[in-house]
Every structure is written in C-alpha cells, then in structure tokens.
Design a protein around this motif. Structure first.
Motif, PDB file in Angstrom:
ATOM      1  N   GLY A  74       5.673 -10.744  -4.574  1.00  0.00           N
ATOM      2  CA  GLY A  74       5.533  -9.330  -4.906  1.00  0.00           C
ATOM      3  C   GLY A  74       4.658  -8.582  -3.926  1.00  0.00           C
ATOM      4  O   GLY A  74       4.967  -7.447  -3.533  1.00  0.00           O
ATOM      5  N   ALA A  75       3.548  -9.196  -3.504  1.00  0.00           N
ATOM      6  CA  ALA A  75       2.651  -8.537  -2.548  1.00  0.00           C
ATOM      7  C   ALA A  75       3.316  -8.384  -1.187  1.00  0.00           C
ATOM      8  O   ALA A  75       3.117  -7.388  -0.501  1.00  0.00           O
ATOM      9  CB  ALA A  75       1.348  -9.325  -2.420  1.00  0.00           C
ATOM     10  N   ALA A  76       4.124  -9.375  -0.789  1.00  0.00           N
ATOM     11  CA  ALA A  76       4.845  -9.262   0.479  1.00  0.00           C
ATOM     12  C   ALA A  76       5.851  -8.115   0.422  1.00  0.00           C
ATOM     13  O   ALA A  76       5.982  -7.331   1.371  1.00  0.00           O
ATOM     14  CB  ALA A  76       5.548 -10.577   0.808  1.00  0.00           C
ATOM     15  N   GLY A  77       6.574  -7.996  -0.687  1.00  0.00           N
ATOM     16  CA  GLY A  77       7.496  -6.877  -0.853  1.00  0.00           C
ATOM     17  C   GLY A  77       6.772  -5.539  -0.893  1.00  0.00           C
ATOM     18  O   GLY A  77       7.234  -4.542  -0.332  1.00  0.00           O
ATOM     19  N   PHE A  78       5.631  -5.522  -1.566  1.00  0.00           N
ATOM     20  CA  PHE A  78       4.800  -4.319  -1.612  1.00  0.00           C
ATOM     21  C   PHE A  78       4.404  -3.896  -0.194  1.00  0.00           C
ATOM     22  O   PHE A  78       4.485  -2.721   0.165  1.00  0.00           O
ATOM     23  CB  PHE A  78       3.568  -4.611  -2.457  1.00  0.00           C
ATOM     24  CG  PHE A  78       2.596  -3.465  -2.602  1.00  0.00           C
ATOM     25  CD1 PHE A  78       2.713  -2.564  -3.640  1.00  0.00           C
ATOM     26  CD2 PHE A  78       1.558  -3.305  -1.699  1.00  0.00           C
ATOM     27  CE1 PHE A  78       1.808  -1.508  -3.782  1.00  0.00           C
ATOM     28  CE2 PHE A  78       0.654  -2.261  -1.820  1.00  0.00           C
ATOM     29  CZ  PHE A  78       0.780  -1.357  -2.865  1.00  0.00           C
ATOM     30  N   ALA A  79       3.973  -4.873   0.613  1.00  0.00           N
ATOM     31  CA  ALA A  79       3.575  -4.572   1.993  1.00  0.00           C
ATOM     32  C   ALA A  79       4.738  -3.979   2.778  1.00  0.00           C
ATOM     33  O   ALA A  79       4.569  -3.031   3.559  1.00  0.00           O
ATOM     34  CB  ALA A  79       3.056  -5.839   2.677  1.00  0.00           C
ATOM     35  N   ARG A  80       5.931  -4.528   2.590  1.00  0.00           N
ATOM     36  CA  ARG A  80       7.106  -4.008   3.306  1.00  0.00           C
ATOM     37  C   ARG A  80       7.370  -2.549   2.944  1.00  0.00           C
ATOM     38  O   ARG A  80       7.646  -1.712   3.816  1.00  0.00           O
ATOM     39  CB  ARG A  80       8.315  -4.866   2.979  1.00  0.00           C
ATOM     40  CG  ARG A  80       9.571  -4.533   3.784  1.00  0.00           C
ATOM     41  CD  ARG A  80      10.710  -5.447   3.349  1.00  0.00           C
ATOM     42  NE  ARG A  80      11.778  -5.523   4.325  1.00  0.00           N
ATOM     43  CZ  ARG A  80      13.041  -5.143   4.098  1.00  0.00           C
ATOM     44  NH1 ARG A  80      13.362  -4.633   2.918  1.00  0.00           N
ATOM     45  NH2 ARG A  80      13.959  -5.267   5.028  1.00  0.00           N
ATOM     46  N   ALA A  81       7.264  -2.224   1.650  1.00  0.00           N
ATOM     47  CA  ALA A  81       7.504  -0.846   1.218  1.00  0.00           C
ATOM     48  C   ALA A  81       6.418   0.096   1.729  1.00  0.00           C
ATOM     49  O   ALA A  81       6.702   1.222   2.162  1.00  0.00           O
ATOM     50  CB  ALA A  81       7.579  -0.786  -0.303  1.00  0.00           C
ATOM     51  N   VAL A  82       5.167  -0.355   1.702  1.00  0.00           N
ATOM     52  CA  VAL A  82       4.063   0.462   2.220  1.00  0.00           C
ATOM     53  C   VAL A  82       4.274   0.768   3.696  1.00  0.00           C
ATOM     54  O   VAL A  82       4.113   1.906   4.157  1.00  0.00           O
ATOM     55  CB  VAL A  82       2.720  -0.262   2.003  1.00  0.00           C
ATOM     56  CG1 VAL A  82       1.609   0.375   2.837  1.00  0.00           C
ATOM     57  CG2 VAL A  82       2.337  -0.242   0.528  1.00  0.00           C
ATOM     58  N   LEU A  83       4.647  -0.251   4.455  1.00  0.00           N
ATOM     59  CA  LEU A  83       4.833  -0.070   5.895  1.00  0.00           C
ATOM     60  C   LEU A  83       6.033   0.831   6.188  1.00  0.00           C
ATOM     61  O   LEU A  83       6.013   1.609   7.147  1.00  0.00           O
ATOM     62  CB  LEU A  83       4.993  -1.435   6.561  1.00  0.00           C
ATOM     63  CG  LEU A  83       3.717  -2.280   6.551  1.00  0.00           C
ATOM     64  CD1 LEU A  83       4.047  -3.737   6.858  1.00  0.00           C
ATOM     65  CD2 LEU A  83       2.695  -1.753   7.539  1.00  0.00           C
ATOM     66  N   ALA A  84       7.070   0.734   5.369  1.00  0.00           N
ATOM     67  CA  ALA A  84       8.223   1.622   5.549  1.00  0.00           C
ATOM     68  C   ALA A  84       7.811   3.080   5.337  1.00  0.00           C
ATOM     69  O   ALA A  84       8.212   3.973   6.105  1.00  0.00           O
ATOM     70  CB  ALA A  84       9.337   1.230   4.587  1.00  0.00           C
ATOM     71  N   LEU A  85       6.992   3.329   4.325  1.00  0.00           N
ATOM     72  CA  LEU A  85       6.495   4.683   4.088  1.00  0.00           C
ATOM     73  C   LEU A  85       5.592   5.140   5.217  1.00  0.00           C
ATOM     74  O   LEU A  85       5.677   6.276   5.690  1.00  0.00           O
ATOM     75  CB  LEU A  85       5.723   4.723   2.762  1.00  0.00           C
ATOM     76  CG  LEU A  85       6.548   4.654   1.483  1.00  0.00           C
ATOM     77  CD1 LEU A  85       5.663   4.330   0.290  1.00  0.00           C
ATOM     78  CD2 LEU A  85       7.279   5.980   1.254  1.00  0.00           C
ATOM     79  N   GLU A  86       4.721   4.250   5.650  1.00  0.00           N
ATOM     80  CA  GLU A  86       3.760   4.605   6.698  1.00  0.00           C
ATOM     81  C   GLU A  86       4.457   4.956   8.009  1.00  0.00           C
ATOM     82  O   GLU A  86       4.075   5.899   8.702  1.00  0.00           O
ATOM     83  CB  GLU A  86       2.780   3.455   6.919  1.00  0.00           C
ATOM     84  CG  GLU A  86       1.698   3.762   7.938  1.00  0.00           C
ATOM     85  CD  GLU A  86       0.711   2.623   8.106  1.00  0.00           C
ATOM     86  OE1 GLU A  86      -0.329   2.847   8.751  1.00  0.00           O
ATOM     87  OE2 GLU A  86       0.975   1.507   7.607  1.00  0.00           O
ATOM     88  N   HIS A  87       5.499   4.202   8.342  1.00  0.00           N
ATOM     89  CA  HIS A  87       6.200   4.415   9.603  1.00  0.00           C
ATOM     90  C   HIS A  87       7.368   5.399   9.483  1.00  0.00           C
ATOM     91  O   HIS A  87       7.981   5.745  10.502  1.00  0.00           O
ATOM     92  CB  HIS A  87       6.700   3.078  10.148  1.00  0.00           C
ATOM     93  CG  HIS A  87       5.590   2.176  10.600  1.00  0.00           C
ATOM     94  ND1 HIS A  87       5.035   2.247  11.854  1.00  0.00           N
ATOM     95  CD2 HIS A  87       4.912   1.198   9.953  1.00  0.00           C
ATOM     96  CE1 HIS A  87       4.072   1.344  11.974  1.00  0.00           C
ATOM     97  NE2 HIS A  87       3.977   0.692  10.834  1.00  0.00           N
TER      98      HIS A  87
END
Length: 836
Positions: free
Chosen positions: A358-371
């Motif tokens: 879940g945390a890995a998926g969370f990181a992917r979504a955060v980075l998609a928003l950030e970039h």
C-alpha cells in the motif's frame, strides 16, 4: 476549509524498492515503464538455500521483484554491535534506515523539530528468526538467543525505529496483511488530525527469507504462472512476490506551509473498513465493502468522483480480484461518465510487497501528482473482458502521459485490500503552489555536509553534486538551508561557500575525490573567545557589503550611529562605509571618530555572531577593543561605552600632543566615574594586567585609567587563554591582525584563531569570508543557530539525497545452508494436480 477536515501534507518520501534504491529511481522506473522483476538461475537459488528438488519442478517460477543487499546494514551509524546487527531481522534494519531517509527528505532534523514525531508501520511475517537463527546451533547456544525477540518480533518494528531515530511521538506496529502500510498511513493522518503528534512517519517493509527466490504455482493462489504481473489484462494470472520498504512523512498542512516544507501532495480524505462475513470465504474480496470504503474516503474528502484523474489500484492481476475491484470502484464513483480516470498498479512493475504494498502504491500516486504525469501500466495488451471496462469511468494507460489540470486540482485515489477483509482507500490532491520567495540578500551560500566517516562524507558530496547536475530547478539558497537546518550534524564536517550551482558542483566533486577528507579532524565541542582589535584595525568599507546583506549587523551599526551622533556631531557611518554613504562627510579630522566607528563595527559584528548562536565564554580586547568586551560583558551599557570610547580617544590625542599621562588619565577616570559600572557577566582579559578582569577592577574608574598609561602585552592575555583546552578565538573586527598575532605566538599550538572578515590583503569579499568563518566554526564543533542565520529570508526545504549508509553484511544462516519449504512432503503441491 474551515468546516472541512484539514488536509495532511506529504512532506517526505523514502524507499528501497525493486530496481530502485531511492524514491527518485523508483519514479523514473514507473514513468519509463520498467519491470523490475528478476528471473534467477538454478545456481543462484541453490546458493540462496532453496532445495533443488523444489526449484527444478516444472511448476516452480524462479522470479521475484527483489532489492539488492537486503542483508547489509550500517550498524555503526545506529550504534549496533556486530552481534546485535546479526541477530536482527533485516526488515527492522532496512526499515530504520528508510525512516532516517524519510526524516531527511522532510528537511527537518528531529533533534531540533518543534513537536513530536510518530511512527506507524507494519511488516511481513518474520522469517529470519525461525528459518535462520533458530536453525543455527551456535545462535541457539549463545546468550544472544535470550535477547533476540526485540530485534525480530513485529511488535518492535515501529518502536525500534523510534528508538534509533529518537522520536517521541506515538510508535505502533500496524498489521492487516496486504493493506498494512496504507492502513498505517490512514492512522498516521488521524493521529495528526487529533494532535497526537506533529509529524508522522508511516509505511511498511517486506523481506521474505531467503532474500531471493521464486514461488510454486498453486491452484487458487495469487501468483502468476509466467512470472509477470498483468493488472486488468486479459492474460492476467496473478502477481509476483515483491520485496522492499517505503516510508512516507506527513504533517498537518498548516504546519507544513508555516515551515516552508517541500509538499509533494495532500491527503484530503481516507477511510478503512472490513468485509465482514458477507463473501465467499475469509480469503475472498468483497465488492460491496470495497465500494463503501472508496465512497467513504471520497465523502470525507468532499470531492466529486469526476474530479479524480487517477486510481492507484490494489491491482494484483488475478482473474477474480481485478473484476471485483473494478466493479467496486465503478459502484463507488456512481457516475455516468466513462473513461476519464486512469487505472494502474505498481505491482506490474515491482510485484506484490505484501505489508509494504500500500505504501509503495501511495508513493507512486504522490509522485504522479507531484510530476503532473500519469505513469504507464505495463504488461497490459487488452482488458480482461470480465472488467466490462468500456462501461466504467476507467481506462488503462499504456504510455506515460501528461496530467493537465482541469476545473479542479489534480486528484488521485489509492486502494489497498487484504486477505481477511481490511480495506483502505485514500484520496490525494496535488500540492498547493509554493509561495514565491524573495531573492536571498547574500550573494553566496554556505553549504554544510557531515557524516560519521570519510567515505560517507565523500559519498554525500558526490550524490549531492549529481543531484545539482540533474535537477535544474533547485535553488542553491534552498539547498543550503535544507542542509543546514534539516540534517543531523555528525562529527566529521565540511563546508563550502559557493556563488552558484556550477561553483557548488565543482566544489562538491573536489570534496568527493579520494583522500580529500581528513578523517582525523572530527568536530568537538568548542568554547568561543571573542577578540576585539580596537581602532587600530579600522579599515573603511571593510564591512560595507555586510551592512547591506545582514539586517542584524545593520541595525546595530545604525543604533550605535544614532547614540554617537549627539556626542560627535557627525555620523560614524561616513567613516565606516564611505563608498556608499550619501550623507555629510565629516569626522575625518575628529580624533574620536575612528575609535567610535571601530567600536560600532565591532559591537555590531559581535551582536551578529550572538544572533547566530555564537556566544563567547570569554573575551579579550587589544587597546580600545577592551571597551567592546566590557560592554558585551555587561559592565557598562552601550551608550555609556560609546561615550567612554570617545573620552579615551580624546585622552590619547592629548597624550600625543605632549600632555602628562597622569593628567589625561585622571581626566579619563573622571569621565568613567560618570557612568554606572557593574561586575562582568562574561569573563574577559584586562588589557592593563594581561589576566582576567576582576569584579573590583571592573567597577573601579582608576583601573580603567590605568590601561591608558600602562597596557600589558597582548601576548600575556593569549597565554592566559591558552591555559584551557578547547578554545577557538574569533577576531570580531574588520581585519586579521589579532588572528595573525595568535599564529605567531608560542601558544599557537593550543589556540585556533579565525577572522570574521577578510583581511585587507585577502582575495575574498567580506560576505564570503564571513560565511567561510561561520562554516569553519561549525566544522570545528561550534553550534550555529541556523534558523537565525537565515535571517528574514524564507528559503524552502527541498528533497536532497539521503545519508549514504556504509553498509556491511550481517547474516546468520541455517546450519544446513538450505531451507525446507512447507508443502514438499505432499505428493503434489502444484496446479497440475489440483482443480483450477
């Protein structure tokens, strides 16, 4: 937002994930569509301890998404003995390292953080204790066997990290199988909203033992037959085991904004529930429960489903799970719009990390928003027909694509579901635009680096140089502030004063060269002694740039000028800063002008140093420099000290005109007697005796007059100061005359001296020299108040490379060198003999 839940800011990310030792590498792999699944040879698996009869079976898939050097650890950094490191579950070890990196990514040093920091995390089942330690006779017969539980049990994952990183907020282990780490993030958000802590670290770790391996394809299991995870694809047959760790750092948005944190994204809503018993069985998912948890999170966030542009799905790629998940999402979105929301799962790239998924998926979504970019979903050719995808709000992107803003900010959802039915969903939103920052008044920046070893310091310099080369939008002032205020100061320190990124990169590359760091120069706590050179050091325009760039210095000089104006009849700033002074040019023929101007400059420099946290434990002045020391020591107030300095200068001019010393000394004593004198609050050397000023002498006007008639040599005072080790002498004036005098003395070996400003014959500007001295003091072990040092500027905290851990292998293996997997005793454990 007054009536809504305050958003939670994501202010830090760290991870070690398959194919990606850092979060930055993880994002590059996601954006570029990299599959980080490794296929192992028979030799690799046998060497790792897998039984040959298992790995050569036709239904064994020799694939997993693993991380490198999972058996390595920087024991010395965390204060572990070799034995403690060897008996510790590698999950605990790499989680602690990741927590440290997540803290660094926030730009906050927890030892200076104003608030408490909590830890919420979970891990995969511990395999190291039963399969390695208890299968080792030497371990079983050692005293370490009695103390191994706190280094292995899941109960101690969060508390161990809190202990090693000195975090004082709540620390608790969370366990809900595959949804563990996303539930941990939800709980961390709730703790922040409830003010149980002021920053929260949340995440998970999964490291099965052996540290590389494949899996048997079991009927009804979740693992893929071909070693590829294909979420939502028609050819999907399950997932692949994944190993790794991810930690996210969270703060309330208001606090993050106040501290100019690097906000990557916002959590605006979250929810957790359980399936209950209304499903096929304990292991089965529930479409209804998934829909409810997603809808609840959206309701908490107060957003319309149509405003969500991306879903980071649980996405295991199983023929049963994917259709149920898409059906639950479709029900929760409850909209007639079709195909507007991208659907993806990082499991396609890095496999299923179990408790850390879940945390890995969370990181992917955060980075998609950030970039502002939606990453591609790999291993996808055609949708699973059971998804009925064209009837849903979702589509599966197969290439990276820009994520434009619409009528609302970019938003994403993140799901994690678990065997046992505990479901979690979070709604994320892009970070608010950062506030504009004013240009830094300083034309150069002070960068500081520290480590526990020379190799680590060189590695830190190299990785920072790489980041400056790679990331063009980094402002050097932000980098410098983050290094100073957001990193722990270790014993081995170096500093750089740089004008721009190119100069900084070159200096960092030089520092990274072999042999550039002398590891014998560890910082130790140092006492600072202020040295005041008096009017003999006066040099016009020596501090003009400092007056322009440092508000504290300017304020104190201006204060002295206003106090001195009625006394002198002219402005001392005309003598200090002639090149920029646009007022009347007077005072050049006044014998009092230069001494009072010199007093004002040295007083202002001293106050600037004090504002930065550099407080003297002792002082010494040469000539009329003693008046500055007396004023700082509280013997006399500022206005009176200026008057006495002027009177002393006038007395000296009489002496030069041939007056009898006793006469002008008596005149001076009379002037001193007009002012209140108090015992010194800070020790300082008396110029008349060359030893410590006593309370009696400090309050006796006749003693003040004595120094005009007979001053002890400056060297006598230096010998007094050298009697105690650990002192560093700071010349608080416009030149280096006293610094050079210290170097010429026999006592030089016991004393280190530094100038505040560049000498007249030096090649550096005043500001550059001043910053260099700040760095040299810090490098020597003097604490600097970095928040005060930044002054009125508002630099941002930025994401920089984390500490370069110097890892070594710590491992205890089973005596047999191999493992006996469950299920091999049965005649067949494969899908070939079981009904599908």
């Amino acid at each position: 937002m007054e009536d809504a839940v305050e958003p939670i800011a994501v202010v830090g990310l760290a991870g070690r994930l398959p194919g990606a030792p850092t979060i930055e590498a993880f994002w590059r792999n996601q954006r570029d569509g990299v599959e980080s699944v490794t296929r192992f040879s028979t030799r690799q698996l046998v060497d790792a301890g897998w039984p040959k009869e298992m790995i050569t079976h036709p239904d064994y898939v020799p694939a997993a998404a693993v991380i490198e050097d999972a058996d390595h650890f920087d024991a010395e950094f965390f204060g572990y003995t070799e034995e403690q490191a060897r008996i510790s579950d590698p999950q605990q070890r790499i989680f602690a390292e990741c927590v440290w990196h997540a803290l660094e990514d926030t730009g906050h040093d927890p030892s200076r953080f104003d608030g408490s920091v909590g830890v919420y995390a979970g891990c995969f089942a511990n395999k190291y204790l039963p399969l390695n330690l208890l299968a080792n006779a030497r371990f079983r017969g050692s005293l370490s066997a009695f103390s191994a539980r706190p280094y292995n049990d899941k109960d101690f994952l969060a508390t161990r990290a809190a202990y090693l990183c000195d975090l004082r907020g709540p620390a608790m282990t969370v366990q809900s199988a595959c949804s563990t780490s996303l539930v941990a993030i939800h709980l961390a958000c709730q703790a922040l909203l409830g003010h149980e802590c002021d920053m929260a670290l949340a995440g998970g770790v999964a490291l099965p033992v052996p540290l590389i391996g494949g899996y048997p394809v079991v009927a009804g299991g979740i693992f893929a037959r071909d070693g590829h995870c294909r979420p939502f694809d028609a050819a999907s047959s399950g997932t692949v085991p994944g190993y790794g760790v991810t930690v996210v750092a969270l703060r309330r948005l208001s606090d993050a904004l106040a501290d100019n944190d690097h906000i990557r994204a916002l959590v605006i809503g979250s929810a957790v529930n359980n399936d209950g018993s209304a499903k096929f069985g304990f292991n089965a998912p529930s479409m209804q429960a998934q829909a409810e948890v997603i809808a609840t999170a959206q309701a908490v966030a107060g957003v319309e489903p149509e405003s969500i542009g991306y879903i980071e799905a649980h996405g295991t790629g199983t023929p049963l799970g994917d259709p149920i998940e898409v059906a639950g999402l479709t029900k929760a979105f409850d909209t007639g719009e079709r195909g507007f929301c991208a659907l993806g799962s990082t499991k396609a790239n890095i496999g299923h990390l179990d408790a850390a998924a879940g945390a890995a998926g969370f990181a992917r979504a955060v980075l998609a928003l950030e970039h502002g970019e939606i990453p591609p979903s790999i291993n996808f050719d055609a949708p699973n027909p059971a998804l009925l995808l064209d009837r849903t709000p979702f589509y599966v992107p197969t290439t990276a694509r820009p994520w434009p803003r619409g009528a609302t900010p970019r938003r994403a959802g993140v799901s994690a579901f678990a065997v046992g039915g505990t479901n979690a969903h979070l709604v994320l939103q892009e970070a608010p635009a950062p506030r504009a920052t004013e240009p830094d008044a300083r034309d150069r920046q002070l960068l500081v680096l520290s480590a526990r070893s020379g190799k680590a310091l060189a590695d830190a310099a190299s990785s920072l140089a790489d980041r400056l080369d790679r990331q063009d939008d980094l402002d050097l002032a932000d980098v410098a502030h983050t290094l100073r205020a957001g990193r722990r100061a270790f014993p081995l320190r170096r500093h750089l004063v740089c004008r721009d990124r190119a100069e900084a990169t070159a200096a960092l590359r030089a520092l990274a060269r072999p042999g550039a760091v002398d590891t014998a120069e560890d910082a130790v706590a140092r006492q600072v002694v202020f040295m005041f050179p008096g009017s003999a050091s006066h040099r016009p325009d020596a501090a003009t740039a400092i007056h322009r760039a440092e508000p504290v210095f300017a304020r104190e000089v201006d204060r002295c000028a206003e106090l001195a104006r009625p006394l002198l009849g002219h402005d001392l700033r005309a003598l200090l800063f002639p090149s920029t002074w646009d007022g009347p040019r007077a005072g050049h023929d006044d014998p009092r002008g230069v001494p009072v101007a010199a007093f004002g400059l040295q007083w202002a420099l001293a106050r600037l140093w004090q504002s930065w946290g550099v407080h003297p434990t002792a002082m010494i002045g040469e000539g009329d420099g003693e008046y500055v020391a007396a004023c700082l020591a509280g013997v006399i107030d500022l206005a009176d000290a200026i008057a006495i300095t002027a009177a002393g200068a006038e007395a000296r001019s009489h002496a030069q005109a041939g007056a009898v010393p006793e006469a002008y000394a008596s005149e001076f004593a009379t002037e001193v007697a007009r002012h209140a004198l108090k015992p010194p609050q800070v020790p300082y050397i008396c110029a008349a005796t060359g030893s410590w000023m006593t309370p009696r002498d400090a309050t006796e006007p006749a003693h003040w007059a004595r120094r005009l008639r007979e001053a002890a040599p400056f060297a006598d005072g230096l010998r007094e100061l050298a009697a105690e080790d650990g002192r560093i002498l700071l010349e608080v004036g416009p030149d280096s005359t006293l610094t050079e005098a210290v170097a010429r003395q026999e006592t030089a070996k016991q004393l280190t001296a530094l100038p505040s400003l560049a000498p007249a014959h030096g090649g550096r500007s005043g500001p550059a020299a001043l910053l260099d001295t700040v760095g040299r003091l810090w490098q020597s072990g003097v604490d600097i108040d970095w928040d005060a040092f930044r002054g009125t500027s508002r630099p941002r905290r930025v994401s920089l490379p984390g500490y370069p851990f110097q890892r070594s292998r710590y491992w205890i293996g089973p005596d047999s060198g191999s493992y006996a997997p469950l299920g091999l005793e049965e005649a067949s454990w494969t899908s070939h003999s079981s009904p599908s």
